[in-house]
Structure formats: structure tokens, C-alpha cells
Design a protein around this motif. Structure first.
Motif, PDB file in Angstrom:
ATOM      1  N   PRO A 134     -11.129   0.115  11.643  1.00 40.36           N
ATOM      2  CA  PRO A 134     -11.452  -1.312  11.791  1.00 40.36           C
ATOM      3  C   PRO A 134     -12.018  -1.959  10.524  1.00 40.36           C
ATOM      4  O   PRO A 134     -11.898  -3.168  10.344  1.00 40.36           O
ATOM      5  CB  PRO A 134     -12.474  -1.339  12.928  1.00 40.36           C
ATOM      6  CG  PRO A 134     -12.948   0.053  13.090  1.00 40.36           C
ATOM      7  CD  PRO A 134     -11.886   0.965  12.579  1.00 40.36           C
ATOM      8  N   ARG A 135     -12.622  -1.138   9.618  1.00 32.85           N
ATOM      9  CA  ARG A 135     -13.095  -1.703   8.342  1.00 32.85           C
ATOM     10  C   ARG A 135     -11.985  -1.686   7.316  1.00 32.85           C
ATOM     11  O   ARG A 135     -12.108  -2.269   6.245  1.00 32.85           O
ATOM     12  CB  ARG A 135     -14.289  -0.905   7.816  1.00 32.85           C
ATOM     13  CG  ARG A 135     -15.557  -1.032   8.655  1.00 32.85           C
ATOM     14  CD  ARG A 135     -16.619  -0.049   8.189  1.00 32.85           C
ATOM     15  NE  ARG A 135     -16.978  -0.254   6.810  1.00 32.85           N
ATOM     16  CZ  ARG A 135     -16.827   0.655   5.840  1.00 32.85           C
ATOM     17  NH1 ARG A 135     -16.300   1.831   6.112  1.00 32.85           N
ATOM     18  NH2 ARG A 135     -17.174   0.399   4.612  1.00 32.85           N
ATOM     19  N   ASN A 160     -12.741  -1.340   0.205  1.00 37.23           N
ATOM     20  CA  ASN A 160     -13.269  -1.709  -1.108  1.00 37.23           C
ATOM     21  C   ASN A 160     -12.317  -2.583  -1.923  1.00 37.23           C
ATOM     22  O   ASN A 160     -12.521  -2.777  -3.111  1.00 37.23           O
ATOM     23  CB  ASN A 160     -13.656  -0.447  -1.898  1.00 37.23           C
ATOM     24  CG  ASN A 160     -12.609   0.647  -1.797  1.00 37.23           C
ATOM     25  OD1 ASN A 160     -11.707   0.575  -0.958  1.00 37.23           O
ATOM     26  ND2 ASN A 160     -12.707   1.654  -2.623  1.00 37.23           N
ATOM     27  N   THR A 161     -11.243  -3.097  -1.301  1.00 36.18           N
ATOM     28  CA  THR A 161     -10.432  -4.091  -2.017  1.00 36.18           C
ATOM     29  C   THR A 161     -10.285  -5.343  -1.148  1.00 36.18           C
ATOM     30  O   THR A 161     -10.686  -5.344   0.012  1.00 36.18           O
ATOM     31  CB  THR A 161      -9.056  -3.510  -2.443  1.00 36.18           C
ATOM     32  OG1 THR A 161      -8.460  -4.414  -3.370  1.00 36.18           O
ATOM     33  CG2 THR A 161      -8.110  -3.310  -1.269  1.00 36.18           C
ATOM     34  N   ILE A 217      -4.346  -4.172  -0.563  1.00 32.58           N
ATOM     35  CA  ILE A 217      -4.998  -4.946   0.509  1.00 32.58           C
ATOM     36  C   ILE A 217      -5.873  -4.004   1.339  1.00 32.58           C
ATOM     37  O   ILE A 217      -5.653  -2.798   1.314  1.00 32.58           O
ATOM     38  CB  ILE A 217      -3.954  -5.686   1.396  1.00 32.58           C
ATOM     39  CG1 ILE A 217      -3.017  -4.686   2.083  1.00 32.58           C
ATOM     40  CG2 ILE A 217      -3.157  -6.704   0.590  1.00 32.58           C
ATOM     41  CD1 ILE A 217      -2.122  -5.318   3.148  1.00 32.58           C
ATOM     42  N   PRO A 218      -6.856  -4.531   2.116  1.00 32.99           N
ATOM     43  CA  PRO A 218      -7.790  -3.627   2.793  1.00 32.99           C
ATOM     44  C   PRO A 218      -7.164  -2.742   3.877  1.00 32.99           C
ATOM     45  O   PRO A 218      -7.755  -1.755   4.260  1.00 32.99           O
ATOM     46  CB  PRO A 218      -8.821  -4.574   3.415  1.00 32.99           C
ATOM     47  CG  PRO A 218      -8.632  -5.882   2.765  1.00 32.99           C
ATOM     48  CD  PRO A 218      -7.219  -5.953   2.287  1.00 32.99           C
ATOM     49  N   SER A 238       0.842  -1.200   0.000  1.00 29.35           N
ATOM     50  CA  SER A 238       0.000   0.000   0.000  1.00 29.35           C
ATOM     51  C   SER A 238       0.874   1.246   0.000  1.00 29.35           C
ATOM     52  O   SER A 238       2.032   1.188   0.423  1.00 29.35           O
ATOM     53  CB  SER A 238      -0.876   0.010   1.248  1.00 29.35           C
ATOM     54  OG  SER A 238      -0.062   0.186   2.391  1.00 29.35           O
ATOM     55  N   ALA A 239       0.292   2.355  -0.473  1.00 28.67           N
ATOM     56  CA  ALA A 239       1.063   3.609  -0.462  1.00 28.67           C
ATOM     57  C   ALA A 239       0.135   4.794  -0.301  1.00 28.67           C
ATOM     58  O   ALA A 239      -1.045   4.734  -0.656  1.00 28.67           O
ATOM     59  CB  ALA A 239       1.841   3.739  -1.767  1.00 28.67           C
ATOM     60  N   MET A 240       0.701   5.854   0.273  1.00 26.83           N
ATOM     61  CA  MET A 240      -0.036   7.118   0.365  1.00 26.83           C
ATOM     62  C   MET A 240       0.859   8.242  -0.127  1.00 26.83           C
ATOM     63  O   MET A 240       2.067   8.255   0.154  1.00 26.83           O
ATOM     64  CB  MET A 240      -0.454   7.386   1.808  1.00 26.83           C
ATOM     65  CG  MET A 240      -1.673   6.596   2.229  1.00 26.83           C
ATOM     66  SD  MET A 240      -2.247   7.101   3.836  1.00 26.83           S
ATOM     67  CE  MET A 240      -1.518   5.853   4.847  1.00 26.83           C
ATOM     68  N   PHE A 241       0.233   9.169  -0.842  1.00 24.09           N
ATOM     69  CA  PHE A 241       0.924  10.346  -1.338  1.00 24.09           C
ATOM     70  C   PHE A 241       0.096  11.545  -0.883  1.00 24.09           C
ATOM     71  O   PHE A 241      -1.125  11.510  -0.952  1.00 24.09           O
ATOM     72  CB  PHE A 241       0.989  10.281  -2.877  1.00 24.09           C
ATOM     73  CG  PHE A 241       1.666  11.459  -3.503  1.00 24.09           C
ATOM     74  CD1 PHE A 241       3.038  11.595  -3.433  1.00 24.09           C
ATOM     75  CD2 PHE A 241       0.925  12.432  -4.160  1.00 24.09           C
ATOM     76  CE1 PHE A 241       3.672  12.698  -4.006  1.00 24.09           C
ATOM     77  CE2 PHE A 241       1.552  13.526  -4.742  1.00 24.09           C
ATOM     78  CZ  PHE A 241       2.932  13.650  -4.654  1.00 24.09           C
TER      79      PHE A 241
END
Ligand SMILES: Nc1ncnc2c1ncn2[C@@H]1O[C@H](COP(=O)(O)OP(=O)(O)OP(=O)(O)O)[C@@H](O)[C@H]1O
Length: 445
Positions: free
Chosen positions: A323-324, A329-330, A315-316, A227-230
Motif C-alpha cells: 500500500p505504500r 522513495n520515488t 513511479i512509486p 518499472s522493472a524487476m530483475f
């Protein structure tokens, strides 16, 4: 027998003696599902004073246990002593190692000495003698080990590691024992941050194929990751890394609040290749199953603008704050990534969106949030220059932009190309869809 992981002969011995003693029976060690995804071990004593009977039962039960093919017999273990509150070594030797010993699993342990230590060992160690690799630490450590395992697989397959178009799978599974600050991978695989649960999933050989992304610039592969965040997520991490001198419990909260106070959007161009999700009825269990339909090369879509945050997740990403999941949505292994784009908005509206992560409400139900199911994404920031760049505390001297890749900070100036590779690695754990939903335990926002 599927829940049994060890059998021992039970003897009464005098203190200090390691051999001999009076035979009392046999003890069976079992994995127990205690509460809300938590696993524990328990012992069942079967009393019998006959040496012949006990030996016969012992040999027979051992034979059954040896027949479980997925269960590891030899593991390479990496422990990051600097994770979170520096308790990873204690967690390993107090909680994990005794269970591996009980299950007769041989271990080769490395307590890492510096960032990149696990990666350099994985590039050259003899991997074929192990059935799996285990990482005791936080998300940054796990991501480094996953990257190392996959890089090694490409090297062994004779692939060019600067540009990997079709990567080969990791040769052995990876186990994650949570000892970090956020532990997204452990939460996603076990539904809980609990070292004993993680260890028992590894011992029992519960294996789950998981999608992996490659992050590359036009000239080289940066790393494998989940996962990644920008934008906001990366700026928060960049600041938290600068504050390493602060106590671990305060560092990330402080960085979060400071980045929120200095909230600013990134100007960039996003190109992505969408995937269509087709719902199908399964013949086996009547449940709806998802099937992905690939877009063709000319279906690239483009959006340009000022974005507060861009998340790209294969991945979620479950955690105590969400917690969700950060990307509910993946799925772990549906061959797609969630692209979540938060357009520029007021700080108040952005906080409302962030707060939704801690609740059961849809965090994407805002006019400034867009979500896409994709298989490739290209993120091209508009390079800042002059006074703009100097003012920005997150940009370094070369004007590189921070990226948060699985909790590890990376800095890149050029376009980053993210691609998903379906089920590229096996992780010890279960599918999040099969887990009970966990409770919100954090309300820091
Ligand atoms: N001995 C060491 N000293 C310093 N850093 C190390 C050492 N061993 C490993 N590292 C690096 O520490 C980084 C962060 O570790 P880790 O992710 O385990 O902890 P964390 O940041 O507390 O947790 P999280 O990522 O879950 O928030 C990793 O990128 C890893 O490469």
C-alpha cells in the motif's frame, strides 16, 4: 460546476419512445468523492416545466462544460478481453461506456485479439482525431499501450526508434481502467482499483505528467515503461507465464511460492548514475519541495555481486500487496528512479523483507537491502553456460534472462540500459502524494 460532467433535459416518455415526451426539468450529473479516493457519479434533478427556462439553462450549462479544456471529447479505447478473469469487456460495457455516453464522449473501441494488437494499431491509426487513449486491462496491457503511444510519437517526430536519446512526449494522455490482476498503475494514479473512479478521472480531465523509462540493449530500444524487476520479480513472472493454463487467481500465487522455494541469486554488475535530492522550502505552501541535482558523467558507480532482486522504478508502484508502494522513495514525476538492490541472503531474511511491503514499516531497513536515487542504470548479468544454464528453468535456450517490465515478460541476454525521462507522458489521474493512504487488502506473504 467543476464537479459537474453532464447536463440533460429530463422528459417523461412512454416506454420504447426515444424522442419527445413531457419536459420535467433538467438533470445535472456530478462527480462525487465518496470515501477513501473512491469517486462515484450522482444525479441532481431540477424540476421546471417551462421549455424556455429549461432550454436556456441547458444551453448555458453546456457552454460552461464545453469550456473545460482538459476534458476529452473523443477517445480511442483498447479493451484486453484476456486480462485477469476475462472480465475487461464486461467492465467496459457495463461500467465505463455508459458514463462516457452520459458525458457525450465519442469512443472508438478495439477489443484486442492478440498480444501486440494495441501496439500495431497505435503505430498506424489516425491519432490526431482523439483527445486521449484509454486502456481497459492490467499492467501488461497499459504498458503496451503507453509504449505504443510513445513509439508513435518518436515515429511522427522522425526519430530513429532503435536508439532514442531524447524522446519526445506522447501527444495525448492515457487513461487506465483497471481490469487486470495487480493493477499497479491504477493504484498509483487513483489510490484504488475501481473502474468508475478511473472513468470519472478521465471524464473530468484530471491530468498528471508522469516520468517514463527507456529500456535498451546496446543495439536497440526494447521498450518504454514505468518499472522493472530483475531477479526474483522477473523469475516469478516467467514462471507465472508458463502456468497460463492455471486459474488466474492461483497462477501468480503458485509462481510466487515456487520461485521462493527455488530462491537463487543472479550474478551481475550494476552501474548507475546517482541523483542528489535537495530539499527546499516552497514559497507557495510552506511544504518541503524536492529538487534533483544531476551527477556528472564521471560519477557512475558500480556494484558487483549476487543479487536476489533488483528493482528499477520511475513511479512509486502502489498495489494491494504494497500500500505504500514497491518504491515509496520515488514520485510520479520527480525525474528520478528508485534503484532497490537486494543482496543475497537467507530465504528467511528475504521473506521478512517481502512481508514488510504489506505493512507500514520500512521494507528497506535491512543490512542486505540498498536503495539509490538514480537517473540511469546498466544491468549486466554474468552469462551462465554449461550445466548451470541447463539447470535454470527461467533461462531459455539462448540463455536469455527474464525481465519483468510493468508486468510484461521480456528476455534479454545482454546488458540492459535503463534511463528515466522526466514527465514524458500525461496520464489521467492524480498525484499519489495527494491521495489518502489505502489499506492493506492482501496478506498472501
Ligand atoms: N486477445 C488477447 N489474447 C491474449 N493476450 C492478449 C490479448 N490482448 C492483449 N493481450 C496481452 O495480454 C497481456 C497481459 O494482459 P494484462 O496485463 O491486461 O492482464 P493480466 O496479466 O491479467 O494483469 P496484470 O498485468 O495486471 O497482472 C498483455 O501483454 C497484452 O498484450
Amino acid at each position: 460546476m467543476k464537479d459537474v460532467f453532464s447536463v440533460k433535459l429530463k422528459r417523461r416518455r412512454f416506454a420504447g419512445r426515444k424522442k419527445g415526451g413531457t419536459l420535467l426539468g433538467i438533470t445535472i450529473f456530478k462527480c462525487l468523492n465518496k470515501e477513501e479516493n473512491k469517486l462515484t457519479d450522482c444525479a441532481i434533478h431540477l424540476h421546471n416545466l417551462s421549455e424556455d427556462h429549461c432550454q436556456l439553462w441547458f444551453r448555458h450549462l453546456k457552454e460552461i462544460l464545453n469550456g473545460f479544456q482538459n476534458r476529452p471529447k473523443s477517445l480511442k479505447v483498447f479493451v484486453n478481453p484476456s486480462s485477469h478473469k476475462r472480465e475487461a469487456t464486461h467492465i467496459y460495457y457495463e461500467k465505463v461506456a455508459p458514463l462516457f455516453k452520459l458525458a457525450d464522449i465519442k469512443t472508438d473501441v478495439t477489443v484486442t485479439e492478440y498480444e501486440g494488437h494495441a501496439l500495431s494499431l497505435l503505430k498506424e491509426c489516425e491519432l490526431q482525431v482523439f483527445d486521449g487513449v484509454v486502456c481497459v486491462g492490467g499492467d501488461g496491457s497499459v504498458s503496451e499501450v503507453a509504449h505504443g503511444l510513445l513509439l508513435r510519437a518518436q515515429m511522427d517526430a522522425g526519430k530513429d526508434t532503435d536508439y532514442v536519446s531524447k524522446p519526445v512526449r506522447a501527444p495525448i494522455p492515457l487513461g487506465v481502467v483497471p481490469a487486470g490482476t495487480t493493477n499497479i498503475l491504477a493504484h498509483t494514479l487513483y489510490g484504488i482499483k475501481h473502474a468508475v473512479t478511473a472513468t470519472l478521472h478521465i471524464i473530468m480531465g484530471h491530468i498528471q505528467a508522469v516520468d517514463v523509462c527507456t529500456f535498451s540493449t546496446p543495439s536497440k530500444l526494447l521498450r518504454f515503461g514505468f518499472s522493472a524487476m530483475f531477479g526474483f520479480g522477473a523469475r516469478t513472472l516467467a514462471l507465472a507465464e508458463k502456468l497460463r493454463w492455471m486459474p488466474s487467481s492461483q497462477r501468480k500465487d503458485f509462481a510466487f511460492i515456487k520461485t521462493l522455494a527455488d530462491l537463487k541469486p543472479e550474478e551481475c554488475e550494476l552501474s548507475f548514475l546517482p541523483l542528489q535530492i535537495l530539499q527546499e522550502d516552497s514559497h507557495d505552501d510552506g511544504k518541503k519541495k524536492e529538487r534533483m541535482k544531476k551527477g556528472s558523467k564521471d560519477q557512475w558507480q558500480k556494484i558487483q555481486g549476487h543479487f536476489l532482486n533488483v528493482s528499477i522504478m520511475a513511479i512509486p508502484c502502489l498495489c494491494s500487496m504494497a500500500p505504500r508502494g514497491l518504491a515509496p522513495n520515488t514520485r510520479l514525476n520527480n525525474g528520478s528512479m528508485a534503484l532497490i538492490v537486494v543482496q543475497n541472503t537467507s530465504r528467511t531474511e528475504f521473506i521478512k523483507h517481502l512481508k514488510r511491503y504489506t505493512s507500514v514499516k520500512n521494507q528497506f531497513n535491512f543490512p542486505f537491502v540498498e536503495t539509490y536515487t538514480v537517473r540511469e542504470v546498466k544491468v549486466k548479468p554474468r552469462l551462465k553456460s554449461g550445466p548451470d544454464a541447463k539447470e535454470d528453468v527461467c533461462l531459455n535456450a539462448e540463455g536469455n534472462y527474464p525481465w519483468n517490465i510493468d508486468g510484461d515478460l521480456m528476455k534479454e541476454a545482454s546488458e540492459v540500459h535503463v534511463r528515466v525521462h522526466p514527465q514524458l507522458i500525461d496520464l489521467y489521474g492524480v498525484n499519489t502524494d495527494d491521495l489518502e493512504s489505502s489499506q492493506v487488502t492482501c496478506n498472501c506473504i
